[in-house]
Design an enzyme around this catalytic site. Structure first.
Site, PDB file in Angstrom:
ATOM      1  NE  ARG A 162      -4.065  -1.857   0.292  1.00 23.13           N
ATOM      2  CZ  ARG A 162      -4.041  -3.150  -0.063  1.00 23.13           C
ATOM      3  NH1 ARG A 162      -2.971  -3.649  -0.650  1.00 23.13           N
ATOM      4  NH2 ARG A 162      -5.088  -3.910   0.150  1.00 23.13           N
ATOM      5  CB  SER A 236      -8.482  -1.978   4.482  1.00 22.61           C
ATOM      6  OG  SER A 236      -8.791  -3.239   3.977  1.00 22.61           O
ATOM      7  CD  GLU A 332      -5.709   0.467   2.544  1.00 24.59           C
ATOM      8  OE1 GLU A 332      -5.548  -0.676   2.999  1.00 24.59           O
ATOM      9  OE2 GLU A 332      -6.475   0.735   1.601  1.00 24.59           O
TER      10      GLU A 332
HETATM   11  N1  EPU Z   1     -10.311 -11.685   9.596  1.00 23.90           N
HETATM   12  C1  EPU Z   1     -10.898 -11.841  10.823  1.00 23.90           C
HETATM   13  N2  EPU Z   1     -11.810 -10.902  11.228  1.00 23.90           N
HETATM   14  C2  EPU Z   1     -12.158  -9.864  10.458  1.00 23.90           C
HETATM   15  C3  EPU Z   1     -11.548  -9.695   9.205  1.00 23.90           C
HETATM   16  C4  EPU Z   1     -10.620 -10.624   8.778  1.00 23.90           C
HETATM   17  O1  EPU Z   1     -10.613 -12.781  11.539  1.00 23.90           O
HETATM   18  O2  EPU Z   1     -12.994  -9.085  10.883  1.00 23.90           O
HETATM   19  C5  EPU Z   1      -9.404 -12.731   9.115  1.00 23.90           C
HETATM   20  C6  EPU Z   1     -10.044 -13.487   7.941  1.00 23.90           C
HETATM   21  O3  EPU Z   1     -10.833 -14.540   8.376  1.00 23.90           O
HETATM   22  C7  EPU Z   1      -8.842 -13.955   7.155  1.00 23.90           C
HETATM   23  C8  EPU Z   1      -7.802 -12.873   7.429  1.00 23.90           C
HETATM   24  O4  EPU Z   1      -8.230 -12.143   8.570  1.00 23.90           O
HETATM   25  O5  EPU Z   1      -8.368 -15.180   7.643  1.00 23.90           O
HETATM   26  C9  EPU Z   1      -7.626 -11.947   6.260  1.00 23.90           C
HETATM   27  O6  EPU Z   1      -8.888 -11.382   5.947  1.00 23.90           O
HETATM   28  P1  EPU Z   1      -9.265 -10.928   4.458  1.00 23.90           P
HETATM   29  O7  EPU Z   1      -9.008 -12.033   3.484  1.00 23.90           O
HETATM   30  O8  EPU Z   1     -10.618 -10.348   4.489  1.00 23.90           O
HETATM   31  O9  EPU Z   1      -8.194  -9.827   4.113  1.00 23.90           O
HETATM   32  P2  EPU Z   1      -7.594  -8.606   4.970  1.00 23.90           P
HETATM   33  O10 EPU Z   1      -6.163  -8.866   5.247  1.00 23.90           O
HETATM   34  O11 EPU Z   1      -8.468  -8.285   6.119  1.00 23.90           O
HETATM   35  C10 EPU Z   1      -6.736  -7.403   2.830  1.00 23.90           C
HETATM   36  C11 EPU Z   1      -6.792  -6.074   2.177  1.00 23.90           C
HETATM   37  C12 EPU Z   1      -8.138  -5.884   1.494  1.00 23.90           C
HETATM   38  C13 EPU Z   1      -8.325  -7.006   0.491  1.00 23.90           C
HETATM   39  C14 EPU Z   1      -8.238  -8.345   1.215  1.00 23.90           C
HETATM   40  C15 EPU Z   1      -8.364  -9.542   0.314  1.00 23.90           C
HETATM   41  C16 EPU Z   1      -5.356  -4.636   3.501  1.00 23.90           C
HETATM   42  C17 EPU Z   1      -5.281  -3.494   4.442  1.00 23.90           C
HETATM   43  N3  EPU Z   1      -6.579  -5.017   3.150  1.00 23.90           N
HETATM   44  O12 EPU Z   1      -7.685  -7.432   3.879  1.00 23.90           O
HETATM   45  O13 EPU Z   1      -8.068  -4.670   0.774  1.00 23.90           O
HETATM   46  O14 EPU Z   1      -9.569  -6.902  -0.184  1.00 23.90           O
HETATM   47  O15 EPU Z   1      -6.958  -8.429   1.877  1.00 23.90           O
HETATM   48  O16 EPU Z   1      -7.167  -9.770  -0.337  1.00 23.90           O
HETATM   49  O17 EPU Z   1      -4.322  -5.140   3.087  1.00 23.90           O
HETATM   50  C18 EPU Z   1      -8.481  -2.333   0.990  1.00 23.90           C
HETATM   51  O18 EPU Z   1      -7.265  -2.159   0.942  1.00 23.90           O
HETATM   52  O19 EPU Z   1      -9.287  -1.364   1.081  1.00 23.90           O
HETATM   53  C19 EPU Z   1      -9.019  -3.689   0.970  1.00 23.90           C
HETATM   54  C20 EPU Z   1     -10.329  -3.941   1.131  1.00 23.90           C
END
Ligand code: EPU
Length: 336
Positions: A162, A236, A332
């Site tokens: 990012r 995010s 972010e």
């Molecule tokens: N998780 C939880 N609780 C939550 C949210 C997530 O336990 O409330 C766990 C999920 O179960 C999963 C892990 O955390 O095992 C990762 O969750 P997720 O796949 O939803 O991805 P993230 O790391 O929370 C990032 C990006 C998102 C992107 C997703 C999918 C960042 C800051 N965010 O989120 O990007 O869509 O991966 O690849 O890196 C954005 O930047 O605006 C954004 C939405």
């Protein structure tokens, strides 16, 4: 360019915050941009916005807000690659749909990310195991100090998680006019991210197409992430913290169920959504602001929240995560 005074930005930021710009105009032509900087005689700040999907306004903007509306997509090819140049004001997801329709593989995992093409390299948007840096070939910019066009090759952009030079070193100096993407004619689909791999299994898709991946990504996103047109949000709000081995070990000893991903150089990226959930804040709501009930990394505006109310909630989340895990969450979203 026609400027409007005291212009409401409510429809121009996906949080739906009702603040005003002192002056507002669209940039529909490259010549407009140059002309604006050539004749500008005051020192008021200038904010370039795309889809307004990564911004939190906490007050009126005392200066010029220019909305990037440059349009156009152009395709070239050589033996190995397609080169697709898209103007900064193109909607990001329309661009992804265009690529999928033309069988250009590489951005399908980035389907449905709100915002514009020009904003994509700034924070190196990423999702489901792919970052935009993987396909960016060149970024074409306008330098507001020298009034010259400057082209940056992928290697010059210092892309990180990012991050890029357009967000750090050259934040207020460069305006992105267009981005050229390179798509290999021999692309590989990126299907390793757990959510995608599981869906492929569920749908019995052994040999998926680019369009199949786009459909899955859209479905997974729609099941977890709130649509900004229905519920104000900026995706995010926080970045996932990237920590060294020792820090990760300390956290894993105390929380064996910690969710994390491998990062570069032996570092680990911890799922901040999981940490926020662990603090009991998933679904937390105060007045019109809340932590989204399905994805704790996302803060939402349930109606008439002010930017400062959202910021207060973000600070609360940050301080509870710090008290529990000893880690500081970085925002972010850009706070203005
Ligand atoms: N998780 C939880 N609780 C939550 C949210 C997530 O336990 O409330 C766990 C999920 O179960 C999963 C892990 O955390 O095992 C990762 O969750 P997720 O796949 O939803 O991805 P993230 O790391 O929370 C990032 C990006 C998102 C992107 C997703 C999918 C960042 C800051 N965010 O989120 O990007 O869509 O991966 O690849 O890196 C954005 O930047 O605006 C954004 C939405």
């Amino acid at each position: 360019m026609i400027f409007q005074r005291d212009f409401s930005l409510k429809k121009f930021n996906t949080f739906g915050i009702d603040v005003k710009a002192q002056f507002f105009s669209e940039i529909a032509d490259v010549a407009d941009l140059r002309h604006f900087y050539e004749i500008r005689s005051d020192n008021s700040p200038v904010l370039i916005i795309g889809g307004g999907s990564n911004l939190l306004f906490t007050k009126d903007y005392d200066g010029y807000v220019l909305q990037m509306k440059l349009k156009g997509i152009d395709v070239r090819e050589d033996k190995e690659n397609f080169y697709v140049s898209a103007a900064a004001g193109e909607n990001w997801d329309d661009f992804v749909a265009f690529c999928v329709d033309h069988h250009f593989g590489g951005v399908e995992n980035l389907s449905l990310i709100p915002g514009t093409v020009g904003a994509a390299p700034i924070q190196n948007i990423g999702a489901y195991g792919v970052e935009v840096k993987d396909t960016v070939f060149q970024v074409h910019t306008f330098n507001t100090q020298t009034l010259r066009n400057e082209v940056f090759d992928n290697n010059d952009c210092a892309f990180g998680y990012r991050n890029s030079i357009f967000k750090s070193k050259y934040k207020s100096e460069l305006i992105i006019q267009s981005v050229t993407f390179r798509f290999s004619k021999k692309y590989n689909l990126n299907i390793n991210y757990t959510g995608i791999a599981n869906e492929l299994k569920n749908r019995n898709l052994l040999n998926p197409s680019i369009a199949d991946i786009r459909n899955i990504v859209c479905d997974v996103r729609n099941s977890k992430l709130p649509c900004p047109e229905i519920l104000g949000n900026a995706g995010s709000f926080f970045k996932n913290p990237v920590v060294d081995k020792e820090t990760f070990q300390r956290i894993e000893n105390e929380y064996p169920d910690v969710i994390s991903f491998e990062a570069e150089d032996g570092y680990r990226k911890i799922a901040a959504g999981w940490m926020i959930q662990k603090c009991g804040l998933k679904g937390f709501r105060v007045g019109d602001v809340g932590v989204h009930e399905k994805q704790a990394l996302v803060l939402v505006n349930y109606g008439k929240a002010s930017g400062n109310e959202i910021l207060s909630l973000a600070e609360k989340v940050r301080s509870e995560v710090f008290n529990t895990f000893g880690l500081v969450l970085e925002f972010e979203v850009n706070i203005l």
